[in-house]
Design an enzyme around this catalytic site. Sequence first.
Site, PDB file in Angstrom:
ATOM      1  N   GLY A  60       0.813  -1.211   0.000  1.00  0.00           N
ATOM      2  CA  GLY A  60       0.000   0.000   0.000  1.00  0.00           C
ATOM      3  C   GLY A  60       0.847   1.263   0.000  1.00  0.00           C
ATOM      4  N   GLU A 239      -6.490  -7.229  -0.940  1.00  0.00           N
ATOM      5  CA  GLU A 239      -6.368  -6.916   0.485  1.00  0.00           C
ATOM      6  C   GLU A 239      -7.728  -6.660   1.161  1.00  0.00           C
ATOM      7  OE1 GLU A 239      -3.047  -4.331   1.614  1.00  0.00           O
ATOM      8  OE2 GLU A 239      -2.230  -4.542  -0.378  1.00  0.00           O
ATOM      9  N   HIS A 255      -0.793  -6.939 -26.570  1.00  0.00           N
ATOM     10  CA  HIS A 255       0.386  -7.646 -27.061  1.00  0.00           C
ATOM     11  C   HIS A 255       0.689  -8.906 -26.260  1.00  0.00           C
ATOM     12  CE1 HIS A 255       1.163  -4.246 -29.709  1.00  0.00           C
ATOM     13  NE2 HIS A 255       0.754  -3.506 -28.683  1.00  0.00           N
ATOM     14  N   LYS A 349       4.887 -11.177   7.627  1.00  0.00           N
ATOM     15  CA  LYS A 349       5.875 -10.210   8.113  1.00  0.00           C
ATOM     16  C   LYS A 349       6.685 -10.772   9.281  1.00  0.00           C
ATOM     17  CE  LYS A 349       4.098  -5.809   6.500  1.00  0.00           C
ATOM     18  NZ  LYS A 349       3.645  -4.454   6.771  1.00  0.00           N
TER      19      LYS A 349
HETATM   20  O1  PA5 Z   1      -1.883  -2.197   2.764  1.00  0.00           O
HETATM   21  C1  PA5 Z   1      -1.204  -2.880   3.519  1.00  0.00           C
HETATM   22  O2  PA5 Z   1      -1.533  -3.122   4.702  1.00  0.00           O
HETATM   23  C2  PA5 Z   1       0.138  -3.432   3.050  1.00  0.00           C
HETATM   24  O3  PA5 Z   1       0.180  -3.529   1.650  1.00  0.00           O
HETATM   25  C3  PA5 Z   1       1.285  -2.546   3.580  1.00  0.00           C
HETATM   26  O4  PA5 Z   1       1.250  -1.277   2.965  1.00  0.00           O
HETATM   27  C4  PA5 Z   1       2.656  -3.200   3.300  1.00  0.00           C
HETATM   28  O5  PA5 Z   1       2.719  -4.431   3.972  1.00  0.00           O
HETATM   29  C5  PA5 Z   1       3.802  -2.298   3.778  1.00  0.00           C
HETATM   30  O6  PA5 Z   1       3.610  -1.848   5.079  1.00  0.00           O
HETATM   31  P1  PA5 Z   1       3.937  -0.332   5.411  1.00  0.00           P
HETATM   32  O7  PA5 Z   1       3.001   0.480   4.599  1.00  0.00           O
HETATM   33  O8  PA5 Z   1       3.676  -0.208   6.883  1.00  0.00           O
HETATM   34  O9  PA5 Z   1       5.363  -0.107   5.048  1.00  0.00           O
END
Ligand code: PA5
Length: 351
Positions: A60, A239, A255, A349
């Site tokens: 994210g 997600e 393509h 994680k």
């Molecule tokens: O949306 C989410 O919860 C994840 O995709 C996080 O963004 C990703 O794991 C990275 O974490 P952070 O944004 O705390 O660096």
Amino acid sequence: MDNLLDDLRHIETLDKSCMLQILKRFPEDCRSAINRAKKVSLEGISGKRFTKIVFAGVGGSSIGGKLIIDWLWRECTVPMVLSRGYHLPAIVDDETLVFTVSYSGNTEETLSMLEEALNAGAPTITVTSGGAMSEIAVENGLPLISLPDGYRPRAAISHQFFSLATAMHELDLVGISWGEVPEALSTLEAIRDEISMDVPQEENLAKKVALRLLDKIPMVYGSSLLEGVAYRLRSQLNENSKVPSGSGSFPEAFHNAVLGSERDSEVLGNLALLLLRDPGDDEGVKRKIERFKELFTPKVGDIIEVEARGSGKLARILSLVYFGDYISTYLGLLYGHDPSSNVSIDKLKQV
Ligand code: PA5
């Protein structure tokens, strides 16, 4: 199931971290992100010459950088790169502006890239709500744009995007495109009135699309300007809705992905193609999208089109981000999930 999305009391029990409330204040969050970022001192960075810009973050926290690259693709003359792993590209040096973005501030990939940026002597701006990244920023005197607490990283996209965009604007890297911001924000406000949770299903496009996606595997495609939006929506479907999903972009999909239409409906019947349409598309792209649809129509489970809103590029990009965030949240709720839950990500994680 049919009216579940209009049953606000039931939705509240599922939506434990209030994703829908956060979505509702998206336009206001964009404004407060701009004000917040404007107050951050960019001392030590302003006035420097940049020959490259790198956005470093994962999941994210990588989306804001990608959306900026798409938005400024035809305007920004400084090359922009997205870095989504443990390592920065070898191009990073003391003339490279690096943004490290991590909502939690504790993501190991992004902390590794921050360390590499410091080692390379790159002018670095950190964007985080806290964690180790904010400590490193303070220790090293790096500008720190704070993201507010209380969000899932993916739900803080308004803050993340406008933290980056505002800092770039303050550094004179956005140019005239900054003039698109007011239209983009008013477009978001108008969309909210059409798709927020209190708008009933029969008048609510985002709820209708979510219902059509039930029990299908969504494949999201957008044209070049919308490549990041398509990726964002596919990630949000992963997600928020907890479904497998893929994404691609036009004209690239003409393509490669088009050959997928040669499978039979036994396989393709499980897919729903979600086409993000941009009225600003080149005529060639528009023509070929029609052909692409013709090839898939007899075999896939559904083809759904959602059109970007507004005239400026920023409005077109953010309008579809907003639609997509609502669609994926509604779909998660239809499946009976808390859209904010992150069980599998949190487990990985810890590995
Ligand atoms: O949306 C989410 O919860 C994840 O995709 C996080 O963004 C990703 O794991 C990275 O974490 P952070 O944004 O705390 O660096």
